[in-house]
Design an enzyme around this catalytic site. Structure first.
Site, short mmCIF file in Angstrom:
data_model
loop_
_atom_site.label_atom_id
_atom_site.label_comp_id
_atom_site.label_asym_id
_atom_site.label_seq_id
_atom_site.Cartn_x
_atom_site.Cartn_y
_atom_site.Cartn_z
N GLY A 1 -16.65 66.20 48.80
CA GLY A 1 -17.47 66.21 47.60
C GLY A 1 -17.76 64.82 47.10
N LYS B 1 -15.47 60.08 59.80
CA LYS B 1 -14.30 60.44 60.62
C LYS B 1 -14.65 60.59 62.11
CE LYS B 1 -15.12 63.77 58.28
NZ LYS B 1 -16.28 64.28 57.50
N GLU C 1 -10.50 55.13 54.19
CA GLU C 1 -9.73 56.12 53.43
C GLU C 1 -10.52 57.42 53.23
OE1 GLU C 1 -6.76 57.83 52.22
OE2 GLU C 1 -6.31 55.72 51.91
N LYS D 1 -10.11 64.34 62.19
CA LYS D 1 -9.17 63.84 61.19
C LYS D 1 -7.74 63.80 61.74
CE LYS D 1 -12.14 65.79 57.62
NZ LYS D 1 -12.32 66.90 56.67
N ASP E 1 -14.26 69.11 63.15
CA ASP E 1 -14.07 68.20 62.02
C ASP E 1 -12.58 67.96 61.77
OD1 ASP E 1 -15.18 66.95 59.34
OD2 ASP E 1 -13.59 68.33 58.74
N THR F 1 -25.13 62.50 48.91
CA THR F 1 -24.23 62.89 47.83
C THR F 1 -23.14 61.85 47.60
OG1 THR F 1 -24.61 65.23 48.29
CG2 THR F 1 -22.62 64.67 47.07
N GLY G 1 -10.96 63.27 51.98
CA GLY G 1 -11.71 62.90 50.78
C GLY G 1 -10.96 61.96 49.85
#
Length: 430
Positions: free
Chosen positions: A304, A107, A131, A207, A203, A14, A136
């Protein structure tokens, strides 16, 4: 215009397809902003036959992902494979070893191997950009590394996982329980078939470890992050929180002090007056508090195709401009190796939810355990018995040391009065 920046792209899922779309659709604008064009010369992906809705005419396909780094016609490599080790790490090492710039949205790899890769980038005098790995499309990495560079950051915290935020805010809006909303999130594509990394807080912890390093000038220390996910949050917890003037959010929180580095991912009660209480759906938000700039809020779409691809291409534009800089805001040799701060002496208020038997003496047992451990109760809510004879009992404590609450729960461990594991959520003070 200078010669084009020639890139290789590993991974055409994606986000990878999104990168191709951004570079194609905004080619003229990107060239003007970067001072030169950005061209994809090679890609690597598992399935050559899959229709991704993008035109790859004239782009070489490479089966061996690691071979992308060795190509003479490649200036920078973009890694969108994922995974903390395996092909992604092999590609990162090979790319930086060849002295080429490297961009990733990974990440997990940055949380586990970021220091090694940053060191390799510095030794090769090249760029390591990531980044897209945190929040995102929100430019929080650049914001901390550059925009807030003059400040000593006192705290960094936020809503770092869109899947969890979608689940919690849907439970909040519709009064449904966790399992039902998780199933819906999986059906809609907001949650993976195996959602463990998201709902168990891993997750978000990846981060947070990255953000803490950037904010506090410390080495990345994922292993020091205390992690609790949202599996055991009930619709009843969210309803009780609302009655008390709070909303439930999964918050990653980092703080550096003389006692060391404190990092925790945990469901929290957020006051309605706090900006994080109004971050809904799959959005992410990060708050950084600097000693001169005050509170900074970064908010937007944290995942996304579009947002993540946007962040990847922004990194490529920096590379095309020759804007490198150290990956973690300062050279690796300048990063402090901070000790982990214990949660025990931290002071705060907590929410405690007990499911107990409907019989005399239970409330006295719970309050005695709190008293003996030195916990002061600010408020308490007790609901009527459910059909199965259980009673929901909620306490909010006064501010006090966290070790006292832990001691009280240890006293109650194994009590026949408890019908399940108590739920503890920290209260995020505004």
């Amino acid at each position: 215009m200078a010669e084009k920046l020639r890139i290789a792209l590993a991974g055409l899922g994606t986000v990878g397809a999104g990168v191709v779309k951004v570079l194609t659709q905004n080619a003229d604008l990107i060239e003007r902003r970067a001072g030169r064009g950005i061209e994809i010369v090679a890609v690597s992906a598992r399935d050559r036959t899959r229709d991704r809705g993008i035109d790859l005419t004239g782009i070489d396909w490479v089966d061996d992902t690691a071979a992308l780094a060795a190509r003479e016609d490649v200036d920078a490599v973009v890694e969108l494979i994922g995974g903390s080790d395996g092909p992604a790490l092999t590609l990162a090492r090979a790319t930086l070893g060849k002295g080429k710039a490297f961009v990733t949205a990974n990440k997990a790899m940055m949380a586990h191997h970021g220091l090694e890769l940053a060191t390799a980038a510095e030794e090769a005098n090249t760029a390591l950009k990531y980044e897209a790995a945190v929040a995102g499309g929100i430019p929080v990495i650049k914001g901390l590394r550059e925009g807030a560079a003059a400040n000593a950051i006192e705290h960094v915290y936020g809503i770092l996982n869109g899947t969890c935020n979608y689940i919690l805010t849907t439970m909040e809006a519709e009064g449904r329980d966790f399992a039902e909303v998780l199933g819906e999130a999986q059906a809609l594509g907001y949650a993976e078939a195996d959602p463990s990394f998201d709902i168990d807080g891993v997750d978000a912890a990846h981060k947070l470890a990255i953000l803490s390093s950037l904010a506090f000038g410390t080495e990345v220390d994922f292993g020091a992050v205390a992690i609790t996910g949202i599996r055991h949050v009930l619709a009843a917890d969210i309803a009780e929180a609302a009655a008390l003037g709070f909303r439930v959010r999964l918050v990653g929180f980092g703080e550096a002090s003389s006692k060391g580095l404190f990092q925790r991912v945990h469901p929290c009660l957020v006051p309605l007056g706090h900006p994080l209480a109004h971050v809904t759906g799959s959005l992410n938000a990060v708050v950084a508090e600097g000693n001169f700039v005050g509170r900074l809020l970064f908010q937007g779409r944290g995942a996304g195709e579009g947002p993540t691809a946007s962040a990847v291409v922004a990194d490529l534009i920096d590379i095309a401009r020759g804007e490198y800089g150290p990956a973690f805001a300062m050279p690796v040799r300048s990063l402090a190796k901070a000790a982990s701060a214990s949660a025990g002496e931290r002071r705060g208020r907590v929410y405690l939810r007990f499911t107990v038997s409907d019989r005399p003496g239970v409330l006295a047992e719970l309050t005695a355990a709190m008293r003996d451990a030195g916990v002061s109760i600010e408020s308490m809510i007790q609901r009527g018995a459910a059909a199965d004879g259980s009673v929901l009992l909620v306490m909010v404590t006064h501010e006090g040391p966290e070790r006292c609450v832990s001691a009280a729960l240890e006293k109650l461990d194994g009590s026949p009065s408890l019908l399940g594991t108590p739920m503890l959520m920290h209260i995020l003070e505004s």
